[in-house]
Design an enzyme around this catalytic site. Structure first.
Site, mmCIF file in Angstrom:
data_model
loop_
_atom_site.group_PDB
_atom_site.id
_atom_site.type_symbol
_atom_site.label_atom_id
_atom_site.label_comp_id
_atom_site.label_asym_id
_atom_site.label_seq_id
_atom_site.Cartn_x
_atom_site.Cartn_y
_atom_site.Cartn_z
ATOM 1 N N ASP A 42 0.139 -15.379 96.058
ATOM 2 C CA ASP A 42 0.384 -16.710 96.625
ATOM 3 C C ASP A 42 1.367 -16.636 97.791
ATOM 4 O OD1 ASP A 42 -1.200 -17.823 94.705
ATOM 5 O OD2 ASP A 42 0.430 -18.629 93.491
ATOM 6 N N LYS A 64 -1.796 -21.401 98.853
ATOM 7 C CA LYS A 64 -1.335 -22.423 97.917
ATOM 8 C C LYS A 64 0.032 -22.970 98.245
ATOM 9 C CE LYS A 64 -2.532 -22.756 93.623
ATOM 10 N NZ LYS A 64 -2.528 -22.425 92.201
ATOM 11 N N GLY A 95 4.803 -16.676 92.666
ATOM 12 C CA GLY A 95 6.235 -16.830 92.911
ATOM 13 C C GLY A 95 6.948 -17.288 91.644
ATOM 14 N N GLY A 96 8.182 -16.873 91.474
ATOM 15 C CA GLY A 96 8.983 -17.311 90.328
ATOM 16 C C GLY A 96 8.400 -16.806 89.027
ATOM 17 N N ILE A 100 5.904 -21.464 84.887
ATOM 18 C CA ILE A 100 6.715 -22.629 85.261
ATOM 19 C C ILE A 100 6.168 -23.189 86.565
ATOM 20 C CG2 ILE A 100 9.030 -23.465 85.864
ATOM 21 C CD1 ILE A 100 10.155 -21.512 83.850
ATOM 22 N N THR A 125 12.527 -17.614 87.496
ATOM 23 C CA THR A 125 12.078 -18.867 88.094
ATOM 24 C C THR A 125 13.066 -19.343 89.167
ATOM 25 O OG1 THR A 125 11.171 -21.043 87.588
ATOM 26 C CG2 THR A 125 13.161 -20.408 86.388
ATOM 27 N N ALA A 126 12.549 -20.167 90.099
ATOM 28 C CA ALA A 126 13.378 -20.585 91.240
ATOM 29 C C ALA A 126 14.692 -21.219 90.791
ATOM 30 C CB ALA A 126 12.595 -21.560 92.115
ATOM 31 N N MET A 177 9.452 -28.871 93.902
ATOM 32 C CA MET A 177 8.488 -29.578 94.766
ATOM 33 C C MET A 177 8.899 -31.036 94.970
ATOM 34 S SD MET A 177 5.110 -28.002 92.934
ATOM 35 C CE MET A 177 5.847 -28.084 91.309
ATOM 36 N N GLY A 206 15.961 -20.117 98.306
ATOM 37 C CA GLY A 206 16.927 -19.475 97.415
ATOM 38 C C GLY A 206 16.664 -17.987 97.240
#
Ligand SMILES: C[S@@+](CC[C@H](N)C(=O)[O-])C[C@H]1O[C@@H](n2cnc3c(N)ncnc32)[C@H](O)[C@@H]1O
Length: 254
Positions: A42, A64, A95-96, A100, A125-126, A177, A206
């Site tokens: 992604d 995405k 990602g992350g 989640i 996770t972020a 988001m 981040g």
């Protein structure tokens, strides 16, 4: 052919690539990425992560961003099934953490229904990455006894959340988001009982070298986001823990 005897062909590994800094990959993720025949990834997967792939591995970017899907979800599902059926060791990188706000579950449901073997490797996770690199703990005995991860982007474009629960004191709320809905989020939290001067922050990119943290309050955050031209990917964090950034920030230097 796979380069690792532990990696069997015709199987998919759903892997969390973390929030950006490639050093935050798990050891297991790094090993599998380095062995895969094909990688489906992604847009939030950092370049440093893809650098670990074999030079001859097939790399398939499926994009995405919020409303700009390079491949629709159904096509991504089909692609994973087809690659596994070709007999490849397939790494699906997200990602992350893939479970989640990553639609990892939806992709696995299709694999399971198609009889394709899979494994899952969690990622940072972020929220965890941004909190660590911005210098605020998500929970703290003096500030927050709970933390909640919420999406600020809903399918029909509305932000229809449990505002009374999200607006209780002594907790940290992390909106993924949520940049496009920042005004509505802050308005709702004030309307449901949080003081307008409740500390709130936004963290963009981040864990990456250009990470940016802005401290504000529920009343001022939407304006600060516009003024500073903050765009995704970014998190909104609400709760008094964000004030610890001034004391505990170790990553962002003026
Ligand atoms: C589709 S969600 C994917 C979340 C991902 N699965 C995770 O566990 O972090 C994408 C959102 O995650 C957040 N995000 C991802 N990476 C980020 C980063 N490096 N810095 C700030 N926010 C990030 C943003 O809110 C972004 O819009």
């Amino acid at each position: 052919m796979t380069h690792d005897p532990t990696l069997s062909a015709g199987k998919v590994w759903l892997i969390g690539a973390g929030p950006g800094d490639p050093d935050l990959l798990t050891v297991k993720a790094a090993r599998l990425i380095g062995c895969a025949d094909a990688l489906v990834y992604d847009h939030l997967v950092g370049e440093g992560v893809m650098d670990l792939a074999r030079p001859d591995a097939r790399r398939i970017y499926v994009g995405k961003e919020a409303s700009n899907h390079t491949l629709p979800q159904e096509a991504i599902n089909r692609l994973l099934v087809d690659l596994a059926r070709e007999g490849l060791a397939v790494v699906r990188l997200k990602g992350g953490d893939p479970f989640i706000f990553g639609r990892g579950g939806e992709e696995l449901e299709i694999l399971a229904a198609s009889g394709i073997a899979f494994e899952v490797v969690p990622g940072v996770t972020a929220a965890a990455g941004c909190a660590a690199y911005s210098g605020f703990p998500l929970t703290h005995r003096d500030h927050a006894q709970a933390v909640t991860f919420v999406t600020g982007h809903l399918k029909d474009g509305t932000v229809n959340l449990d505002w009374p629960a999200l607006s209780r004191p002594c907790q940290t709320i992390v909106f993924y988001m949520g940049i496009g809905a920042a005004g509505e989020i802050c308005r709702q939290m004030i309307a449901h009982g949080l003081p307008a001067d409740t500390p709130a922050a936004v963290v963009r990119n981040g864990t990456l070298p250009d990470q940016r943290t802005l401290l504000a309050t529920l009343a001022t955050l939407p304006g600060r986001i516009v003024e500073a031209d903050i765009r995704p990917p970014a998190l909104i964090i609400v709760g008094s823990v964000v004030e610890l950034h001034e004391q505990l920030n170790w990553f962002e230097r003026p």
